[in-house]
Design a protein around this motif. Structure first.
Motif, PDB file in Angstrom:
ATOM      1  N   GLU A   6      43.457  38.525   3.293  1.00 50.58           N
ATOM      2  CA  GLU A   6      42.387  38.342   2.319  1.00 50.58           C
ATOM      3  C   GLU A   6      42.943  37.912   0.962  1.00 50.58           C
ATOM      4  O   GLU A   6      44.092  38.184   0.627  1.00 50.58           O
ATOM      5  N   SER A   7      42.060  37.311   0.170  1.00 44.84           N
ATOM      6  CA  SER A   7      42.372  36.990  -1.217  1.00 44.84           C
ATOM      7  C   SER A   7      41.072  36.926  -2.000  1.00 44.84           C
ATOM      8  O   SER A   7      39.993  36.766  -1.410  1.00 44.84           O
ATOM      9  N   GLY A   8      41.179  37.098  -3.326  1.00 46.53           N
ATOM     10  CA  GLY A   8      40.026  36.874  -4.173  1.00 46.53           C
ATOM     11  C   GLY A   8      39.395  38.095  -4.803  1.00 46.53           C
ATOM     12  O   GLY A   8      38.414  37.971  -5.525  1.00 46.53           O
ATOM     13  N   GLY A   9      39.922  39.278  -4.570  1.00 53.69           N
ATOM     14  CA  GLY A   9      39.356  40.457  -5.202  1.00 53.69           C
ATOM     15  C   GLY A   9      39.682  40.516  -6.680  1.00 53.69           C
ATOM     16  O   GLY A   9      40.391  39.666  -7.211  1.00 53.69           O
ATOM     17  N   GLY A  10      39.149  41.540  -7.357  1.00 54.46           N
ATOM     18  CA  GLY A  10      39.435  41.691  -8.770  1.00 54.46           C
ATOM     19  C   GLY A  10      38.388  42.512  -9.475  1.00 54.46           C
ATOM     20  O   GLY A  10      37.550  43.155  -8.846  1.00 54.46           O
ATOM     21  N   LEU A  11      38.444  42.458 -10.795  1.00 57.77           N
ATOM     22  CA  LEU A  11      37.514  43.193 -11.653  1.00 57.77           C
ATOM     23  C   LEU A  11      36.481  42.226 -12.222  1.00 57.77           C
ATOM     24  O   LEU A  11      36.835  41.156 -12.722  1.00 57.77           O
ATOM     25  N   VAL A  12      35.224  42.611 -12.145  1.00 61.24           N
ATOM     26  CA  VAL A  12      34.144  41.768 -12.650  1.00 61.24           C
ATOM     27  C   VAL A  12      33.093  42.652 -13.287  1.00 61.24           C
ATOM     28  O   VAL A  12      32.918  43.809 -12.899  1.00 61.24           O
ATOM     29  N   GLN A  13      32.392  42.100 -14.262  1.00 62.63           N
ATOM     30  CA  GLN A  13      31.321  42.855 -14.914  1.00 62.63           C
ATOM     31  C   GLN A  13      30.062  42.837 -14.059  1.00 62.63           C
ATOM     32  O   GLN A  13      29.858  41.915 -13.250  1.00 62.63           O
ATOM     33  N   PRO A  14      29.202  43.834 -14.217  1.00 67.85           N
ATOM     34  CA  PRO A  14      27.920  43.832 -13.494  1.00 67.85           C
ATOM     35  C   PRO A  14      27.163  42.532 -13.736  1.00 67.85           C
ATOM     36  O   PRO A  14      27.124  42.030 -14.870  1.00 67.85           O
ATOM     37  N   GLY A  15      26.602  42.009 -12.660  1.00 69.24           N
ATOM     38  CA  GLY A  15      25.899  40.735 -12.738  1.00 69.24           C
ATOM     39  C   GLY A  15      26.782  39.529 -12.467  1.00 69.24           C
ATOM     40  O   GLY A  15      26.274  38.406 -12.319  1.00 69.24           O
ATOM     41  N   GLY A  16      28.066  39.750 -12.410  1.00 70.69           N
ATOM     42  CA  GLY A  16      29.012  38.660 -12.186  1.00 70.69           C
ATOM     43  C   GLY A  16      29.158  38.295 -10.723  1.00 70.69           C
ATOM     44  O   GLY A  16      28.471  38.846  -9.850  1.00 70.69           O
ATOM     45  N   SER A  17      30.080  37.365 -10.470  1.00 66.84           N
ATOM     46  CA  SER A  17      30.296  36.861  -9.113  1.00 66.84           C
ATOM     47  C   SER A  17      31.778  36.888  -8.770  1.00 66.84           C
ATOM     48  O   SER A  17      32.639  36.779  -9.646  1.00 66.84           O
ATOM     49  N   LEU A  18      32.040  37.044  -7.487  1.00 66.55           N
ATOM     50  CA  LEU A  18      33.383  36.935  -6.945  1.00 66.55           C
ATOM     51  C   LEU A  18      33.291  36.250  -5.594  1.00 66.55           C
ATOM     52  O   LEU A  18      32.270  36.344  -4.911  1.00 66.55           O
ATOM     53  N   ARG A  19      34.389  35.604  -5.212  1.00 68.01           N
ATOM     54  CA  ARG A  19      34.459  34.945  -3.921  1.00 68.01           C
ATOM     55  C   ARG A  19      35.697  35.458  -3.185  1.00 68.01           C
ATOM     56  O   ARG A  19      36.816  35.336  -3.689  1.00 68.01           O
ATOM     57  N   LEU A  20      35.476  36.047  -2.024  1.00 69.57           N
ATOM     58  CA  LEU A  20      36.580  36.532  -1.191  1.00 69.57           C
ATOM     59  C   LEU A  20      36.829  35.546  -0.059  1.00 69.57           C
ATOM     60  O   LEU A  20      35.884  35.013   0.523  1.00 69.57           O
ATOM     61  N   SER A  21      38.099  35.339   0.229  1.00 70.63           N
ATOM     62  CA  SER A  21      38.465  34.466   1.335  1.00 70.63           C
ATOM     63  C   SER A  21      39.406  35.195   2.285  1.00 70.63           C
ATOM     64  O   SER A  21      40.148  36.084   1.871  1.00 70.63           O
ATOM     65  N   CYS A  22      39.357  34.801   3.542  1.00 66.83           N
ATOM     66  CA  CYS A  22      40.218  35.403   4.556  1.00 66.83           C
ATOM     67  C   CYS A  22      40.714  34.303   5.479  1.00 66.83           C
ATOM     68  O   CYS A  22      39.915  33.514   6.000  1.00 66.83           O
ATOM     69  N   ALA A  23      42.022  34.269   5.665  1.00 65.31           N
ATOM     70  CA  ALA A  23      42.626  33.276   6.551  1.00 65.31           C
ATOM     71  C   ALA A  23      43.122  33.960   7.812  1.00 65.31           C
ATOM     72  O   ALA A  23      43.823  34.980   7.735  1.00 65.31           O
ATOM     73  N   ALA A  24      42.748  33.418   8.950  1.00 64.08           N
ATOM     74  CA  ALA A  24      43.153  33.970  10.234  1.00 64.08           C
ATOM     75  C   ALA A  24      44.266  33.133  10.848  1.00 64.08           C
ATOM     76  O   ALA A  24      44.292  31.910  10.709  1.00 64.08           O
ATOM     77  N   SER A  25      45.161  33.807  11.550  1.00 66.93           N
ATOM     78  CA  SER A  25      46.227  33.119  12.263  1.00 66.93           C
ATOM     79  C   SER A  25      46.528  33.878  13.543  1.00 66.93           C
ATOM     80  O   SER A  25      46.057  35.002  13.732  1.00 66.93           O
ATOM     81  N   VAL A  78      37.148  32.629   6.707  1.00 59.95           N
ATOM     82  CA  VAL A  78      35.818  33.185   6.476  1.00 59.95           C
ATOM     83  C   VAL A  78      35.751  33.569   5.005  1.00 59.95           C
ATOM     84  O   VAL A  78      36.718  34.064   4.436  1.00 59.95           O
ATOM     85  N   THR A  79      34.605  33.300   4.398  1.00 62.94           N
ATOM     86  CA  THR A  79      34.446  33.474   2.958  1.00 62.94           C
ATOM     87  C   THR A  79      33.224  34.326   2.673  1.00 62.94           C
ATOM     88  O   THR A  79      32.211  34.221   3.377  1.00 62.94           O
ATOM     89  N   LEU A  80      33.328  35.168   1.653  1.00 64.39           N
ATOM     90  CA  LEU A  80      32.196  35.982   1.212  1.00 64.39           C
ATOM     91  C   LEU A  80      31.933  35.662  -0.257  1.00 64.39           C
ATOM     92  O   LEU A  80      32.756  35.958  -1.115  1.00 64.39           O
ATOM     93  N   GLN A  81      30.810  35.028  -0.520  1.00 65.08           N
ATOM     94  CA  GLN A  81      30.390  34.755  -1.887  1.00 65.08           C
ATOM     95  C   GLN A  81      29.507  35.910  -2.344  1.00 65.08           C
ATOM     96  O   GLN A  81      28.471  36.184  -1.731  1.00 65.08           O
ATOM     97  N   MET A  82      29.920  36.581  -3.408  1.00 65.20           N
ATOM     98  CA  MET A  82      29.208  37.757  -3.896  1.00 65.20           C
ATOM     99  C   MET A  82      28.656  37.459  -5.282  1.00 65.20           C
ATOM    100  O   MET A  82      29.415  37.190  -6.211  1.00 65.20           O
ATOM    101  N   ASN A  83      27.348  37.485  -5.395  1.00 65.98           N
ATOM    102  CA  ASN A  83      26.664  37.239  -6.666  1.00 65.98           C
ATOM    103  C   ASN A  83      25.905  38.485  -7.104  1.00 65.98           C
ATOM    104  O   ASN A  83      25.635  39.376  -6.303  1.00 65.98           O
ATOM    105  N   SER A  84      25.532  38.510  -8.362  1.00 70.55           N
ATOM    106  CA  SER A  84      24.756  39.631  -8.916  1.00 70.55           C
ATOM    107  C   SER A  84      25.385  40.967  -8.551  1.00 70.55           C
ATOM    108  O   SER A  84      24.708  41.892  -8.089  1.00 70.55           O
ATOM    109  N   LEU A  85      26.676  41.066  -8.764  1.00 66.82           N
ATOM    110  CA  LEU A  85      27.412  42.266  -8.360  1.00 66.82           C
ATOM    111  C   LEU A  85      26.956  43.487  -9.148  1.00 66.82           C
ATOM    112  O   LEU A  85      26.618  43.393 -10.338  1.00 66.82           O
ATOM    113  N   LYS A  86      26.964  44.627  -8.456  1.00 60.64           N
ATOM    114  CA  LYS A  86      26.551  45.898  -9.030  1.00 60.64           C
ATOM    115  C   LYS A  86      27.721  46.873  -8.972  1.00 60.64           C
ATOM    116  O   LYS A  86      28.606  46.721  -8.116  1.00 60.64           O
TER     117      LYS A  86
END
Length: 116
Positions: A6-25, A78-86
């Motif tokens: 996986e990649s793409g985690g982190g700290l975000v403010q409420p209401g923000g967005s993050l995108r997580l990605s995962c590469a399989a092999s 596989v990707t997870l787009q996360m919007n309006s984070l709480k």
């Protein structure tokens, strides 16, 4: 065997967005479903979003309308787009893959923290 990174985690403010990605092999030909689970502080691991090879998706009620899962079989991602984070979305997010034989594979996890 299937390896997931996986990649793409982190700290975000409420209401923000993050995108997580995962590469399989590895034995990627055996993969049917892919997706994301999460485990919040003091909570059990729960399914967040899953997508089958045919493109069928399933979301946890708590993320419907805010999160979107997608996969690119050509790139084995596989990707997870996360919007309006709480704040309640704070958790370790794990990439997940399930083979046609029913075996589950997990990534190492990536931390998502939603805080002001």
């Amino acid at each position: 065997q299937v390896q997931l990174v996986e990649s793409g985690g982190g700290l975000v403010q409420p209401g923000g967005s993050l995108r997580l990605s995962c590469a399989a092999s590895g034995s990627i030909f055996s993969i049917n479903a892919m997706g994301w689970y999460r485990q919040g502080p003091g909570k059990e691991r729960e399914s967040v979003a899953v997508i089958t090879r045919g493109g069928l998706t399933n979301y946890a009620d708590s993320v419907k309308g805010r999160f979107s899962v997608s996969r690119d079989d050509a790139k084995n991602t596989v990707t997870l787009q996360m919007n309006s984070l709480k704040p309640e979305d704070t958790a370790v997010y794990y990439c997940y893959a399930k083979s046609t034989s029913g075996k589950a594979y997990w990534g190492q996890g990536t931390q998502v923290a939603v805080s002001s």
